[in-house]
Design an enzyme around this catalytic site. Structure first.
Site: not given
Length: 379
Positions: A88, A158, A194-196, A338, A362
């Protein structure tokens, strides 16, 4: 594609790693004044993060360090030059381009989505004529976040779903249809969520106004002028540039199960909400230039830094693709977090752009990124 993916983010337990290596400064990186940051980075590895790479810059002084491993199979360490998926943090780049277009008189942030994307928000209780570009950028639009959809979680977060679908090509229209199958969170401007999907739409507006891909506009307007040689908008490219480390996730609600290598995937699923790749040096350079006024005129930078209460983000306000956080010592830092499969990143800078910090874990199931930020600016 926030600081945690939809399923991995639910895990709170910590995983210990026998392969954890001590943090070490990069050659020529100095280290004076960063002892607290070093300890905070080492603590991430002790808590179960495979590895960390971090770069801080304060005035002319640059400090770099790594901890842990970049490859669980070989034990190879992380590099301070690692490329990684920034999730993000992409949103700040997209918002900067839209604000540049406003400064050029090509659009207004008070324009409706309907003006630029007619008919796109016209079902499921949505009305694009009442949602402005500003509402997209500061997450007050009420548009449903497509990554919160259960089918998206099952398909991409998943184990079985990820390894079956990680190279799928999904169009922005398909992602938007998933979002619009859900009712709005609230009336436009009434609250914050919050919305992508907001940045999926924002990237499409960039393309409509300019006639070019949003990634091309980021390259022309930000990456090339700032010489961000480690930064890219990869599109459907599934691999990371070298040097890079492997990226790991649990692909489950639990953090105590197996760890999976999730490095290769089609990042276009994230589109304008989280597609980009960068490195720590480039992220510091970008945010320093942005907060220092090199990318936006004063009016647009002021707009970007005008915040609204950020809901579930403690002691923070959300501007236009930019988060303002007040730390425990009273210092304010500006930037963004992000997250995407196997990668958790943070980039922040002081209000004057002189002191910056960028780092990456990572692994996507554990870690206390706030502790690292606090250590650098308050420690």
């Amino acid at each position: 594609m926030r600081a945690r993916s939809a399923l991995a983010g639910a895990a709170a337990a910590l995983l210990s790693l026998a392969l954890a290596a001590p943090a070490m400064a990069a050659p020529g990186g100095g280290g004076h004044g960063h002892d607290a940051t070093r300890k905070a980075v080492e603590a991430q590895v002790q808590a179960g993060v495979p590895g960390v790479t971090v770069t801080a810059q304060d005035g002319r002084h640059t400090w770099k360090a790594t901890a842990g491993v970049g490859d669980l199979r070989t034990g190879a360490p992380r590099s301070t030059a690692d490329h990684y998926r920034v999730g993000s943090i992409t949103k700040t780049f997209v918002a900067t381009v839209l604000l540049q277009l406003e400064a050029e008189g090509r659009l207004s942030l008070d324009d409706s989505v309907e003006k630029w994307l007619p008919g796109v928000l016209d079902k499921g209780g949505y009305d694009g004529s009442k949602i402005t570009l500003r509402m997209l950028l500061n997450h007050t639009s009420g548009v449903f976040n497509y990554t919160e959809d259960e089918s998206v979680a099952a398909t991409y977060f998943t184990k079985d779903g990820f390894y079956t679908h990680r190279f799928d090509r999904v169009s922005p229209r398909q992602l938007l249809d998933i979002a619009l199958a859900h009712e709005p969170y609230f009336a436009p401007g009434a609250s914050w969520h919050y919305s992508n999907t907001n940045y999926l739409l924002a990237a499409q507006v960039v393309e409509k106004v300019t006639g070019r891909g949003y990634g091309e506009e980021i390259r022309r307007r930000i990456i090339q002028p700032l010489h961000l040689t480690g930064t890219s908008v990869p599109g459907t490219r599934p691999t990371l540039p070298r040097p890079s480390s492997r990226a790991y996730g649990k692909l489950a609600l639990e953090s105590t199960g197996p760890t999976y290598d999730v490095t290769e995937l089609n990042p276009a699923l994230a589109y304008g909400s989280g597609e980009m790749v960068s490195d720590s040096a480039d992220l510091n350079r970008f945010y320093r230039a942005l907060l220092g006024g090199a990318l936006l005129p004063p009016r647009q930078l002021k707009e970007m830094k005008t915040t609204v209460p950020a809901g579930d983000i403690p002691n923070a306000g959300y501007g236009l693709g930019l988060i303002d956080r007040e730390l425990s010592c009273g210092v304010h830092v500006w930037g963004h977090d992000g997250g995407i499969h196997g990668s958790t990143s943070v980039a922040v800078t002081s209000a004057d752009g002189r002191h910056s910090l960028a780092f990456n874990l990572n692994g996507d199931w554990t870690g206390d990124t706030d502790a690292v930020v606090e250590a650098e600016f308050c420690g």
